[in-house]
Scaffold this motif. Structure first.
Motif, PDB file in Angstrom:
ATOM      1  N   ASP A  43       0.828  -1.205   0.000  1.00  0.00           N
ATOM      2  CA  ASP A  43       0.000   0.000   0.000  1.00  0.00           C
ATOM      3  C   ASP A  43       0.864   1.258   0.000  1.00  0.00           C
ATOM      4  O   ASP A  43       0.587   2.222  -0.721  1.00  0.00           O
ATOM      5  N   GLU A  46       2.435   1.649  -3.398  1.00  0.00           N
ATOM      6  CA  GLU A  46       1.480   2.176  -4.385  1.00  0.00           C
ATOM      7  C   GLU A  46       1.321   3.695  -4.232  1.00  0.00           C
ATOM      8  O   GLU A  46       1.355   4.438  -5.221  1.00  0.00           O
ATOM      9  N   TYR A  47       1.166   4.145  -2.996  1.00  0.00           N
ATOM     10  CA  TYR A  47       1.030   5.584  -2.728  1.00  0.00           C
ATOM     11  C   TYR A  47       2.265   6.343  -3.207  1.00  0.00           C
ATOM     12  O   TYR A  47       2.161   7.393  -3.858  1.00  0.00           O
ATOM     13  N   CYS A  50       2.543   6.381  -7.145  1.00  0.00           N
ATOM     14  CA  CYS A  50       1.549   7.272  -7.741  1.00  0.00           C
ATOM     15  C   CYS A  50       1.876   8.735  -7.456  1.00  0.00           C
ATOM     16  O   CYS A  50       1.697   9.605  -8.320  1.00  0.00           O
ATOM     17  N   SER A  65       9.591   2.106  -8.782  1.00  0.00           N
ATOM     18  CA  SER A  65       9.214   1.094  -9.770  1.00  0.00           C
ATOM     19  C   SER A  65      10.080  -0.148  -9.636  1.00  0.00           C
ATOM     20  O   SER A  65       9.614  -1.279  -9.782  1.00  0.00           O
ATOM     21  N   LEU A  68       8.816  -2.176  -6.833  1.00  0.00           N
ATOM     22  CA  LEU A  68       7.609  -2.897  -7.227  1.00  0.00           C
ATOM     23  C   LEU A  68       7.986  -4.171  -8.000  1.00  0.00           C
ATOM     24  O   LEU A  68       7.372  -5.224  -7.824  1.00  0.00           O
ATOM     25  N   VAL A 108      -0.545   0.715 -12.077  1.00  0.00           N
ATOM     26  CA  VAL A 108       0.079   0.475 -10.783  1.00  0.00           C
ATOM     27  C   VAL A 108      -0.921  -0.149  -9.812  1.00  0.00           C
ATOM     28  O   VAL A 108      -0.621  -1.132  -9.129  1.00  0.00           O
ATOM     29  N   ARG A 109      -2.121   0.414  -9.744  1.00  0.00           N
ATOM     30  CA  ARG A 109      -3.125  -0.090  -8.816  1.00  0.00           C
ATOM     31  C   ARG A 109      -3.582  -1.501  -9.179  1.00  0.00           C
ATOM     32  O   ARG A 109      -3.864  -2.311  -8.297  1.00  0.00           O
ATOM     33  N   THR A 112      -0.705  -3.756  -7.916  1.00  0.00           N
ATOM     34  CA  THR A 112      -0.665  -3.895  -6.458  1.00  0.00           C
ATOM     35  C   THR A 112      -1.865  -4.693  -5.942  1.00  0.00           C
ATOM     36  O   THR A 112      -1.748  -5.427  -4.960  1.00  0.00           O
ATOM     37  N   LYS A 113      -3.001  -4.578  -6.614  1.00  0.00           N
ATOM     38  CA  LYS A 113      -4.169  -5.371  -6.231  1.00  0.00           C
ATOM     39  C   LYS A 113      -3.889  -6.861  -6.433  1.00  0.00           C
ATOM     40  O   LYS A 113      -4.236  -7.703  -5.595  1.00  0.00           O
TER      41      LYS A 113
END
Length: 270
Positions: A43, A46-47, A50, A65, A68, A108-109, A112-113
């Protein structure tokens, strides 16, 4: 005043992004010990990614990145990586005066989901581990690693080559270790005799030339090697298949952890 708020956010993020990056990086390094921590970390990642995209901070965006990608590699999730690695076309679209590219954010979301979903630990597996640990003396220690799962258990006869005798033990196969124990007549629990990490183990079929060896297989390990006999050829093959499968998965897991550690060390040295 939207511009003022953007400038303020940019200054705050510029001053603190490397601290956030360091915390996420350390969490990934220890992800094999704390999957729940990694789940929360996604989380934050992701924040951060973004935010960096929105503010047009290409260096920071590239750094997050890469993290990630490390999470993705740790968890064996297959995704398209071109857009999350900060390619030139994507960074141009996301750096136009702080304008937010919704396609990048959705990418991205979405990733991450998927990472959240793939990290979710099956509740039945957790409960199974707890139930098995209760039957083993000091079995709570087996619960220290949240990534450990229970595979199978059963009685196998262990042949003592030097003494020329046999003993029956209860074998517990977990995702990273093989444990064998004997049952305590007084307390009724299982007292551990030996724990053998799987990444150093090799299994060899005992052969079928003699009837006495049809149900046997060898367990080779630096700590201890011996011959065990199952109750049937079918059970023997099930044990061999399950152990070999667990060995393969554990070796891959160890390799991923080591690769992440090396990448983190290289990043810190730059």
């Amino acid at each position: 005043d939207e511009m003022t708020l953007q400038d303020y956010t940019s200054q705050m993020f510029s001053a603190n992004w490397h601290h956030i990056h360091g915390v996420i990086n350390a969490t990934i390094d220890n992800a094999h010990l704390d999957l729940a921590g990694l789940d929360c970390c996604i989380d934050v990642l992701e924040y951060s990614l973004c935010t960096a995209s929105y503010l047009g901070m290409t260096v920071e965006r590239s750094a997050f990145s890469k993290l990630l990608s490390r999470v993705n590699r740790f968890n064996d999730l297959t995704v398209k990586k071109e857009r999350v690695k900060g390619d030139k076309s994507s960074s141009k679209r996301s750096t136009s005066g702080g304008s937010l590219n919704f396609e990048d954010v959705d990418q991205v979301r979405s990733l991450t989901k998927k990472l959240h979903g793939s990290l979710a630990i099956d509740g039945t597996k957790i409960e199974m581990m707890k139930q098995v640990a209760k039957r083993i003396r000091n079995g709570d220690i087996l619960l220290n690693d949240p990534s450990r799962t229970f595979v199978r258990e059963g009685d196998l006869t262990k042949r003592h080559q030097l003494a020329g005798r046999s003993s029956t033990y209860r074998f517990f196969l977990f995702s990273d270790v093989l444990v064998y124990a004997h049952k305590s007549p007084n307390q009724g629990d299982y007292k551990v005799h030996e724990e053998l990490p799987l990444h150093l183990m090799k299994i060899e079929d005992g052969g079928i030339s003699l009837s006495t060896k049809q149900n046997s297989f060898h367990i080779h390990h630096p700590n201890k090697s011996f011959l065990v006999v199952a109750s049937s050829r079918i059970e023997k093959q099930q044990w061999i298949d399950d152990i070999n499968n667990s060995i393969g998965q554990e070796v891959k897991r160890k390799a991923k952890i080591e690769k992440s550690r090396i990448e983190a060390a290289r990043g810190a040295a730059i």
